[in-house]
Design a protein around this motif. Structure first.
Motif, PDB file in Angstrom:
ATOM      1  N   GLU A  15      36.641  44.347  47.573  1.00 57.37           N
ATOM      2  CA  GLU A  15      37.199  43.064  48.034  1.00 57.37           C
ATOM      3  C   GLU A  15      36.788  41.930  47.093  1.00 57.37           C
ATOM      4  O   GLU A  15      37.631  41.114  46.692  1.00 57.37           O
ATOM      5  CB  GLU A  15      36.732  42.762  49.462  1.00 57.37           C
ATOM      6  CG  GLU A  15      37.413  43.634  50.506  1.00 57.37           C
ATOM      7  CD  GLU A  15      37.250  43.089  51.936  1.00 57.37           C
ATOM      8  OE1 GLU A  15      38.082  43.436  52.784  1.00 57.37           O
ATOM      9  OE2 GLU A  15      36.288  42.325  52.211  1.00 57.37           O
ATOM     10  N   PHE A  16      35.506  41.866  46.748  1.00 58.72           N
ATOM     11  CA  PHE A  16      35.024  40.783  45.870  1.00 58.72           C
ATOM     12  C   PHE A  16      35.718  40.869  44.508  1.00 58.72           C
ATOM     13  O   PHE A  16      36.190  39.872  43.968  1.00 58.72           O
ATOM     14  CB  PHE A  16      33.502  40.855  45.673  1.00 58.72           C
ATOM     15  CG  PHE A  16      32.678  40.483  46.897  1.00 58.72           C
ATOM     16  CD1 PHE A  16      33.273  40.112  48.098  1.00 58.72           C
ATOM     17  CD2 PHE A  16      31.286  40.506  46.838  1.00 58.72           C
ATOM     18  CE1 PHE A  16      32.503  39.771  49.215  1.00 58.72           C
ATOM     19  CE2 PHE A  16      30.506  40.162  47.948  1.00 58.72           C
ATOM     20  CZ  PHE A  16      31.111  39.810  49.129  1.00 58.72           C
ATOM     21  N   LEU A  17      35.768  42.080  43.931  1.00 55.02           N
ATOM     22  CA  LEU A  17      36.364  42.257  42.608  1.00 55.02           C
ATOM     23  C   LEU A  17      37.854  41.910  42.630  1.00 55.02           C
ATOM     24  O   LEU A  17      38.405  41.377  41.669  1.00 55.02           O
ATOM     25  CB  LEU A  17      36.151  43.712  42.145  1.00 55.02           C
ATOM     26  CG  LEU A  17      36.800  44.162  40.843  1.00 55.02           C
ATOM     27  CD1 LEU A  17      36.357  43.285  39.658  1.00 55.02           C
ATOM     28  CD2 LEU A  17      36.449  45.623  40.542  1.00 55.02           C
ATOM     29  N   SER A  18      38.504  42.195  43.753  1.00 53.79           N
ATOM     30  CA  SER A  18      39.935  41.897  43.844  1.00 53.79           C
ATOM     31  C   SER A  18      40.184  40.396  43.918  1.00 53.79           C
ATOM     32  O   SER A  18      41.280  39.929  43.602  1.00 53.79           O
ATOM     33  CB  SER A  18      40.534  42.601  45.065  1.00 53.79           C
ATOM     34  OG  SER A  18      40.430  43.995  44.887  1.00 53.79           O
ATOM     35  N   ARG A  51      44.576  38.678  52.921  1.00 53.23           N
ATOM     36  CA  ARG A  51      45.297  39.007  51.679  1.00 53.23           C
ATOM     37  C   ARG A  51      44.441  38.636  50.478  1.00 53.23           C
ATOM     38  O   ARG A  51      43.757  37.620  50.502  1.00 53.23           O
ATOM     39  CB  ARG A  51      46.622  38.235  51.583  1.00 53.23           C
ATOM     40  CG  ARG A  51      47.651  38.571  52.648  1.00 53.23           C
ATOM     41  CD  ARG A  51      48.286  39.934  52.461  1.00 53.23           C
ATOM     42  NE  ARG A  51      49.235  40.221  53.519  1.00 53.23           N
ATOM     43  CZ  ARG A  51      48.938  40.814  54.678  1.00 53.23           C
ATOM     44  NH1 ARG A  51      47.697  41.204  54.919  1.00 53.23           N
ATOM     45  NH2 ARG A  51      49.855  41.014  55.582  1.00 53.23           N
ATOM     46  N   PHE A  52      44.514  39.455  49.423  1.00 55.38           N
ATOM     47  CA  PHE A  52      43.801  39.145  48.177  1.00 55.38           C
ATOM     48  C   PHE A  52      44.497  38.004  47.418  1.00 55.38           C
ATOM     49  O   PHE A  52      43.843  37.182  46.802  1.00 55.38           O
ATOM     50  CB  PHE A  52      43.783  40.364  47.234  1.00 55.38           C
ATOM     51  CG  PHE A  52      42.992  41.552  47.739  1.00 55.38           C
ATOM     52  CD1 PHE A  52      41.868  41.391  48.530  1.00 55.38           C
ATOM     53  CD2 PHE A  52      43.376  42.843  47.382  1.00 55.38           C
ATOM     54  CE1 PHE A  52      41.128  42.491  48.968  1.00 55.38           C
ATOM     55  CE2 PHE A  52      42.653  43.950  47.812  1.00 55.38           C
ATOM     56  CZ  PHE A  52      41.531  43.776  48.605  1.00 55.38           C
ATOM     57  N   LEU A  91      29.959  38.999  43.282  1.00 55.06           N
ATOM     58  CA  LEU A  91      30.308  37.688  43.819  1.00 55.06           C
ATOM     59  C   LEU A  91      30.452  36.652  42.705  1.00 55.06           C
ATOM     60  O   LEU A  91      31.288  35.757  42.794  1.00 55.06           O
ATOM     61  CB  LEU A  91      29.214  37.272  44.811  1.00 55.06           C
ATOM     62  CG  LEU A  91      29.562  36.372  45.980  1.00 55.06           C
ATOM     63  CD1 LEU A  91      30.780  36.836  46.739  1.00 55.06           C
ATOM     64  CD2 LEU A  91      28.355  36.276  46.926  1.00 55.06           C
ATOM     65  N   VAL A  92      29.628  36.770  41.647  1.00 55.40           N
ATOM     66  CA  VAL A  92      29.659  35.746  40.596  1.00 55.40           C
ATOM     67  C   VAL A  92      30.546  36.138  39.408  1.00 55.40           C
ATOM     68  O   VAL A  92      31.013  35.276  38.673  1.00 55.40           O
ATOM     69  CB  VAL A  92      28.244  35.376  40.075  1.00 55.40           C
ATOM     70  CG1 VAL A  92      27.437  34.705  41.169  1.00 55.40           C
ATOM     71  CG2 VAL A  92      27.502  36.588  39.533  1.00 55.40           C
ATOM     72  N   GLU A  93      30.786  37.437  39.225  1.00 54.72           N
ATOM     73  CA  GLU A  93      31.571  37.839  38.046  1.00 54.72           C
ATOM     74  C   GLU A  93      33.057  37.525  38.256  1.00 54.72           C
ATOM     75  O   GLU A  93      33.505  37.340  39.390  1.00 54.72           O
ATOM     76  CB  GLU A  93      31.352  39.326  37.733  1.00 54.72           C
ATOM     77  CG  GLU A  93      32.067  40.231  38.700  1.00 54.72           C
ATOM     78  CD  GLU A  93      31.866  41.722  38.412  1.00 54.72           C
ATOM     79  OE1 GLU A  93      30.904  42.093  37.720  1.00 54.72           O
ATOM     80  OE2 GLU A  93      32.685  42.506  38.923  1.00 54.72           O
TER      81      GLU A  93
END
Ligand code: HEM
Ligand SMILES: N[C@@H](CC(=O)c1ccccc1NC=O)C(=O)O
Length: 267
Positions: A132-135, A255-256, A161-163
Motif C-alpha cells: 500500500e505504501f509503495l503504491s 483507492r491508490f 513511508l519516506v521513499e
C-alpha cells in the motif's frame, strides 16, 4: 578472425552435481514452516496457514516488481515499468482467485482453531502495508497501530513511508515529458491532453492505465476479502481487535490513484 564453436558438453546441467531441486528451493525450510497452533491439529488449519504463506510469497514478488517499476519511472522509463505492472496484474488476479480455496472452509471448521489466533490478524501483514505504501497509499497511522512489531519490520515500513511511491514515479515521468505536475489542476490538464492524443502520448496513457489496473486489482481483493471474512465470522469482531466486517467494508472504497479515477468523470 572467427572463433571456433565450442563442442556442446554432453553432461550439460550435471557439472558439479551439487545442486538438487530441494536444495535450490530450500524445501526443507519451506515445508517445515507450517506449524499449527491447535493441538490436536484442526483439519483446516493446514489450509489456513498455507494460504497465508502463499499470499506472503506473492506479496514479496509484488514488492520486487513494483519497486523496480517505481525506480525505472523515476529514471524516466515507461516501457519496462508497464511490463512489470502487467506481471503484477496477473499475480493480483491469482491473489483474488485464491479466495475460492478459503471459501471451501466452513465457519464451524474455522471456529475449531480461530480462538488460538487472537490477537494475530492479517492487519499485521507488514508486506501488505508495504505494498500500500509503495503504491502511494501512505497512512502513517498503520505504523502506530502495529503492536509488537519486530524492529527490522518497523524499519522496512518506515522506509516505505519516506521513499518515493509508484505515484511519485509516474509524476516524474509526466514531468520529464514536459507536463507541469505541481498541483491537481495542472495534473488534470496533463491527463486530458494525454487521453486526447494517444497516438502521441501512447506510452504515458498505457502506463496510467497499468496503474489503474493495479489499483482495481487491490480494490477487488478488498471487496473479496470482506466477503471471505463475513462468510466465516459474520458480524463478530476481528481477532485483530477491529469491528471485523464493518471495518473491512470501510476500506473497500480505498483507492491508490483517485485522480486517475476522477479523470473518467472529466473526459
Ligand atoms: C478466514 C479467512 C479470513 C478472515 C475471517 C479474515 C478476517 C479479517 C478481519 C476481521 C480483519 C480486520 C482486522 C481484525 O480485526 O482482525 C482482517 C484484516 C486483514 N486481513 Fe484477513 N481474514 C481472512 C483471510 C485473510 C487472508 C487469506 C489474507 C491474505 C493475506 C488476509 C489479509 C488481511 C489483511 C491484509 C488485513 C488488513 C486489511 C486492512 O487493514 O485494510 N486475510 N481480516
Ligand atoms: N482476523 C480473522 C483471523 C484471520 O483471518 C487471521 C488470523 C491470523 C493471521 C492471519 C489472518 N488472516 C486475515 O486476517 C478473524 O477475526 O477471524
Amino acid at each position: 578472425m572467427t572463433h571456433p564453436t565450442p563442442a556442446p558438453d554432453p553432461r550439460f546441467g550435471e557439472q558439479g552435481g551439487l545442486l538438487t531441486y530441494s536444495d535450490y528451493l530450500r524445501l526443507a525450510d519451506l515445508l517445515a514452516a507450517q506449524v499449527p497452533e491447535s493441538d490436536p491439529a484442526s483439519h483446516d488449519e493446514l489450509l489456513f496457514i498455507t494460504i497465508h504463506q502463499v499470499y506472503e510469497l506473492w506479496f514479496k514478488l509484488l514488492l520486487a516488481e513494483l519497486s523496480d517499476a517505481r525506480d525505472r519511472m523515476l529514471a524516466g522509463e515507461t516501457y519496462l515499468p508497464r511490463v512489470r505492472l502487467e506481471r503484477c496484474h496477473v499475480v493480483e488476479r491469482v491473489l483474488v482467485g485464491q479466495v475460492d480455496v478459503i471459501d471451501t472452509m466452513t465457519p464451524q471448521d474455522f471456529l475449531a482453531f480461530r480462538t488460538k489466533l487472537a490477537p494475530a490478524s492479517g492487519f499485521q501483514s507488514v508486506q501488505f502495508r508495504e505494498i500500500e505504501f509503495l503504491s502511494g497509499l501512505k497512512d502513517p497511522d498503520f505504523l502506530h497501530r502495529f503492536r509488537r512489531l519486530p524492529p527490522t519490520e518497523r524499519d522496512r515500513l518506515e522506509r516505505r513511508l519516506v521513499e518515493p511511491s509508484l505515484w511519485d514515479g509516474f509524476l516524474a515521468v509526466l514531468a520529464r515529458a514536459g507536463f507541469p505536475v505541481g498541483d491537481a489542476e495542472a495534473r488534470f490538464a496533463a491527463y486530458a491532453r494525454i487521453a486526447a492524443d494517444r497516438e502521441r502520448f501512447g506510452p504515458l496513457w498505457d502506463l496510467a492505465e497499468a496503474l489503474v489496473a493495479h489499483d482495481q486489482a487491490f480494490s477487488l481483493w478488498r471487496a473479496r476479502h470482506v466477503l471471505m471474512a463475513e462468510r466465516q465470522i459474520g458480524t463478530k469482531p476481528g481477532t485483530g481487535g477491529s469491528a471485523g466486517g464493518a471495518y473491512l467494508r470501510s476500506r473497500v472504497e480505498t483507492r491508490f490513484y483517485p485522480e486517475l479515477w476522477e479523470l473518467r468523470s472529466r473526459l
